[in-house]
Design an enzyme around this catalytic site. Sequence first.
Site, PDB file in Angstrom:
ATOM      1  CG  HIS A 171     -56.447  15.751   7.068  1.00  0.00           C
ATOM      2  ND1 HIS A 171     -56.279  14.911   5.987  1.00  0.00           N
ATOM      3  CD2 HIS A 171     -57.450  16.589   6.720  1.00  0.00           C
ATOM      4  CE1 HIS A 171     -57.151  15.228   5.042  1.00  0.00           C
ATOM      5  NE2 HIS A 171     -57.870  16.251   5.457  1.00  0.00           N
ATOM      6  CG  ASP A 207     -32.258  22.382 -15.437  1.00  0.00           C
ATOM      7  OD1 ASP A 207     -33.047  22.723 -14.518  1.00  0.00           O
ATOM      8  OD2 ASP A 207     -31.685  21.288 -15.471  1.00  0.00           O
ATOM      9  CD1 TRP A 240     -56.367  24.003   8.623  1.00  0.00           C
ATOM     10  CD2 TRP A 240     -54.587  25.056   7.805  1.00  0.00           C
ATOM     11  NE1 TRP A 240     -56.804  24.932   7.719  1.00  0.00           N
ATOM     12  CE2 TRP A 240     -55.735  25.592   7.190  1.00  0.00           C
ATOM     13  CE3 TRP A 240     -53.337  25.565   7.436  1.00  0.00           C
ATOM     14  CZ2 TRP A 240     -55.681  26.613   6.245  1.00  0.00           C
ATOM     15  CZ3 TRP A 240     -53.296  26.593   6.472  1.00  0.00           C
ATOM     16  CH2 TRP A 240     -54.455  27.093   5.898  1.00  0.00           C
ATOM     17  CB  SER A 278     -38.975  24.295   0.833  1.00  0.00           C
ATOM     18  OG  SER A 278     -39.430  23.663  -0.324  1.00  0.00           O
ATOM     19  CB  SER A 279     -42.772  27.824  -0.317  1.00  0.00           C
ATOM     20  OG  SER A 279     -43.457  26.659   0.017  1.00  0.00           O
ATOM     21  CG  HIS A 298     -58.051  34.675   1.181  1.00  0.00           C
ATOM     22  ND1 HIS A 298     -59.053  33.807   1.523  1.00  0.00           N
ATOM     23  CD2 HIS A 298     -58.218  34.948  -0.114  1.00  0.00           C
ATOM     24  CE1 HIS A 298     -59.806  33.591   0.455  1.00  0.00           C
ATOM     25  NE2 HIS A 298     -59.336  34.276  -0.549  1.00  0.00           N
ATOM     26  CD  GLU A 322     -50.697  28.166   1.266  1.00  0.00           C
ATOM     27  OE1 GLU A 322     -49.727  28.925   1.116  1.00  0.00           O
ATOM     28  OE2 GLU A 322     -50.674  26.953   0.984  1.00  0.00           O
ATOM     29  CE1 TYR A 363     -58.822  32.924  -5.277  1.00  0.00           C
ATOM     30  CE2 TYR A 363     -58.331  33.762  -3.093  1.00  0.00           C
ATOM     31  CZ  TYR A 363     -59.243  33.467  -4.080  1.00  0.00           C
ATOM     32  OH  TYR A 363     -60.559  33.694  -3.863  1.00  0.00           O
ATOM     33  CB  SER A 389     -56.278  27.479 -18.978  1.00  0.00           C
ATOM     34  OG  SER A 389     -57.060  28.015 -17.947  1.00  0.00           O
ATOM     35  CG  HIS A 398     -63.252  36.144   3.435  1.00  0.00           C
ATOM     36  ND1 HIS A 398     -63.031  36.383   2.109  1.00  0.00           N
ATOM     37  CD2 HIS A 398     -62.557  35.022   3.719  1.00  0.00           C
ATOM     38  CE1 HIS A 398     -62.247  35.439   1.617  1.00  0.00           C
ATOM     39  NE2 HIS A 398     -61.952  34.596   2.569  1.00  0.00           N
ATOM     40  CG  HIS A 399     -60.485  33.225   6.288  1.00  0.00           C
ATOM     41  ND1 HIS A 399     -60.663  31.950   5.827  1.00  0.00           N
ATOM     42  CD2 HIS A 399     -59.934  33.910   5.261  1.00  0.00           C
ATOM     43  CE1 HIS A 399     -60.222  31.861   4.584  1.00  0.00           C
ATOM     44  NE2 HIS A 399     -59.783  33.042   4.206  1.00  0.00           N
ATOM     45  CB  THR A 458     -63.667  33.201  -9.790  1.00  0.00           C
ATOM     46  OG1 THR A 458     -62.811  33.872  -8.873  1.00  0.00           O
ATOM     47  CG2 THR A 458     -63.448  31.713  -9.680  1.00  0.00           C
ATOM     48  CE  LYS A 501     -58.124  32.637 -13.867  1.00  0.00           C
ATOM     49  NZ  LYS A 501     -57.377  32.125 -15.011  1.00  0.00           N
ATOM     50  NE  ARG A 520     -63.184  23.836  10.231  1.00  0.00           N
ATOM     51  CZ  ARG A 520     -62.241  24.632   9.707  1.00  0.00           C
ATOM     52  NH1 ARG A 520     -62.445  25.930   9.617  1.00  0.00           N
ATOM     53  NH2 ARG A 520     -61.119  24.145   9.263  1.00  0.00           N
TER      54      ARG A 520
END
Lengths: 535, 516
Positions: free
Chosen positions: A81, A110, A146, A174-175, A258, A260, A262, A273, A307-308, A333, A336, A455
């Site tokens: 998931h 293009d 994950w 791909s990315s 991390h 990722e 963002y 925006s 921080h993870h 943040t 924004k 979790r």
Amino acid sequence: MTTEAIHDSHEHDDHHDHKMTGIKRWLYTTNHKDIGTLYLWFAFIMLLFGGALAMMIRVELFQPGLQFVEPDFFNQLTTVHGLIMVFGAIMPAFTGFANWMIPMMIGAPDMALPRMNNWSFWILPFAFSILIASFFMESGAPNFGWTFYAPLSTTYSNGSTAFFVFAVHIMGVSSIMGAINVIVTIMNMRAPGMTYMKMPLFVWTFFITAYLLIAVMPVLAGVVTMLLTDTYFGTSFFDAAGGGDPVMFQHIFWFFGHPEVYIMILPAFGIVSTIIPAFARKRLFGYSSMVYATASIAFLSFIVWAHHMFTTGMPLFGELFFMYCTMLIAVPTGVKVFNWVATMWRGSMTFEIPMLFSIAFVILFTIGGFSGLMLALTPVDFQYHDTYFVVAHFHYVLVTGSLFSIYAGAYYWLPKWTGHMYHDGLSKAHFWCSLISVNILFFPMHFLGLAGMPRRIPDYALQFADFNKWVSIGGFAFGLSQLIFLVVVIKCIKGGKKAEAKPWDGAEGLEWTVASPAPYHTFETPPNAEDIKGQ
Amino acid sequence: MKRRNLSWLLLGFLVPSMAWADKQLNLTKGVTDISQEVYGLHMFALYICTAIGVVVFGAMFWSIMFHRKSKGVKPATFHESTKVEILWTVIPIVILIGMAIPATKTLVSMENNDNSDITIQITGSQWKWHYKYFDQDIEFYSVLSTPRGQYENQNGVGEAKGENYLLEVDKHLVIPVNKKIRFLITSDDVIHSWWVPDFAVKQDANPGFINEAWAIVPEPGIYRGQCAELCGKDHGFMPIVVEVKSEEDYARWIDEQNELIASAAAAEAASLNASLSKEELMQLGETTYTAYCAACHQPSGLGLPPAFPALKGSAVATTGSVANHIDIVFNGKAGTGMQGYGKQLSMKEIAAVVTYERNAWGNDTGDTVQAADVKSATSGSSSASAATAVEKVVDEVAKAVTAAPAEDLSKVYSLEELMTKGEKVYNTACVACHQATGAGLPPAFPSLIGSPITTGDVNAHIDMVVNGSKKNPSMAAFGAQLSKTDIAAVITFERNAWGNNTGDVVQPADIAASAK
């Protein structure tokens, strides 16, 4: 150049465009609009698949006890998931937007590298086929979360590691190709007069996102390769018995992980925006500060990864450094959010569906931001870490954040893509059903986490039973609500009220200067962007 | 219309919180000073977020209500203000500093592990906790005690769930009140995380590394927690129960445990001479199997392949030798999820479970295994694979030192010389087990940091290195492998590295003297 309904995927008779017919059109296409469409459909299919896995998780968690699945299969569900939603739904959806909109927003005909564009999409279905196929193999699908922490994913894995690693490698390739394409396009193909500081914010945010992708996807590729050699070739990167360190895995993973986060939210900032000023009929407040805030968030995202990992036994100095840096992200943040509110302030607002999703985004993403700020405080994180409080936090930023912005953008540009307006009643039903159910789904998770529910568990103590029931009910309702969107999109492709070139009276930007639906080829001669207002 | 929808939504947030006022909605306040400080920080952060939310969302809702086109509002044209931007950059920074200061204070005291009264080593393994009291002979595993019938409801049936469903274990971790307890946390296999919300202690258990945490609990009672890091299949089924006792009760508990250990040892010795009938073995074997083996190999013996192979009809449990079967149960199988049960089960229980596995589910080998068979099959080795590794190291070291020149035992070296040389010797002869950090790989290879051997009596230390351990066969005798100078150097190194700092200098002559 014809402006008839040529984007319709069921009609292939336009002589001017030299489109191939049938499946070949989609397999061989180098057209940014076709590839954008492919990305968006792929992302939506993955969203439904990942959502189906989430439904199975919520069925099992509906009441205490193991009713339907084995704990090991439960772990496979949560793992796949997460992987599908991150790499298969959110990221390709944003790449789809980038493909469709960036050339039109900067007045380019293009993408700069159209064949690579084709390839970067078409390897994705293979990556996810491999990942999903592992469900049907003897080993079962990846079951280590994950985040695939070693040594659970190496020595103690169920044999799915090789498939998983190969799939992630393809997704990474791909990315990276997608990101290179975006950067080259933006740097080289802007129309005359389209200076950097005139670019729409979506272009800016995706430009910065592309740099993040190029910086961290190789790190992900590296860490999964180390995982592969640890599992099958006898290395000990993450095995203390051979001189390695399992915590090093987490450092490398989160150095990717991390930024990722963002990668999945900066394009959302760009979409919102764009939409808020259109429906507030007022220019975006503080355009340049928005650009700088995006760049600062991107920079800070590289120095907060640990921080993870506050509970892994870091030295005090490390904990303090990462706590302070993480708290600092709240500043850009916040800028924004304040700018969005200031854009609405004394505007002349209307509340079409894109605006409704954007307003919901601002509120619910900010709630996710608040829980993020609380999680940044190391001493309190010792209590929150790995509980449902974290699950609530990242679903608020990723579902009511990223996914809601994707819906906002889809409704905003559907008239441009299909040439028709979406069905009013159904789209309202989609918004309100989603908004209410998503909060029944994720808000009680805060309470569960604070009360102490870890979790990734398939069964729980009795004091968590009531809220889990509500969460499951919210989950089923939210899942079903997304099918309304499928109906809206199909109806919109097939017909509906004709859309004008610019269906929103407050919208700005080059994409609204071409017909709706957008012709197969746009801006073959560059438009003059000199008279576009400096933002 | 839309406004009504929004207020309905807001109401939706409030109603459940009132309806469930008896449920826990907020963070656990806990019982220790630290956990209450943490709770205070949590509330402080929550209030600040709420206040910011009220201001920001308030402004937003205000403009949603009043600045709408349907009210005929003409949009304003302002779109930037450097002053405002600076203002709403600076104000949040000030607020953040206000939050960071108390958070830093709490964190510093959480990380202060000094001056503990009691040290307990906590080792996670799939899927149970092992507790070992330093300075005592007490150690035990703590396993979920909720009956499987309560949580395995796949057939639509299940026993009624008990009050502490999934939060109860067979043996509680017992600690005294008002003492600083230091927890040394590590793991035997994957990463686990030891979490007791009432103490605000959550530390990951990393295989091969040791983490520290501490708690001073002021109130006797029973406190429950769970594993907080995904550790495989039964991650949700390895709870933690800590029982905090008054000092007198704790002392009584320690005495009881010591008596239990003595009687268990006596029973173990007796079982070596006793011979059980096959029925007795099967009965005990089934009980033991259900408690220790069924989670992976399943009550049906069919396992969960490929990670957890079937035992029914398997080579190990049928045609293979009994000795090999005992070896796998006793020592585990390296590189797989199969752990060694030699330390968790008595010889009698191992004999029973092997008998059971060789005769249940139609395996019908007819073999019966007695405790004495287990003893003879495993004699002299607490961990076969560890012992092999040690032998290999010893062989290599032996090769390396055969060519060494004759040594001058009367030579006196400086501390620096011994430390340099000692580090080299340590890195060839000791590092594989005790690790470069000196932290070892407990429990087979103990830590040398601050250990009683490396910081206690010098002669005991020399004896350990020269003659090996009498209790732990993994610790080989190095007297014949290393020169006396090397031994002197490595002992000096171990007594002064990693913060041991005893200042002791051991010379080759000391080694020669102790050998006499």
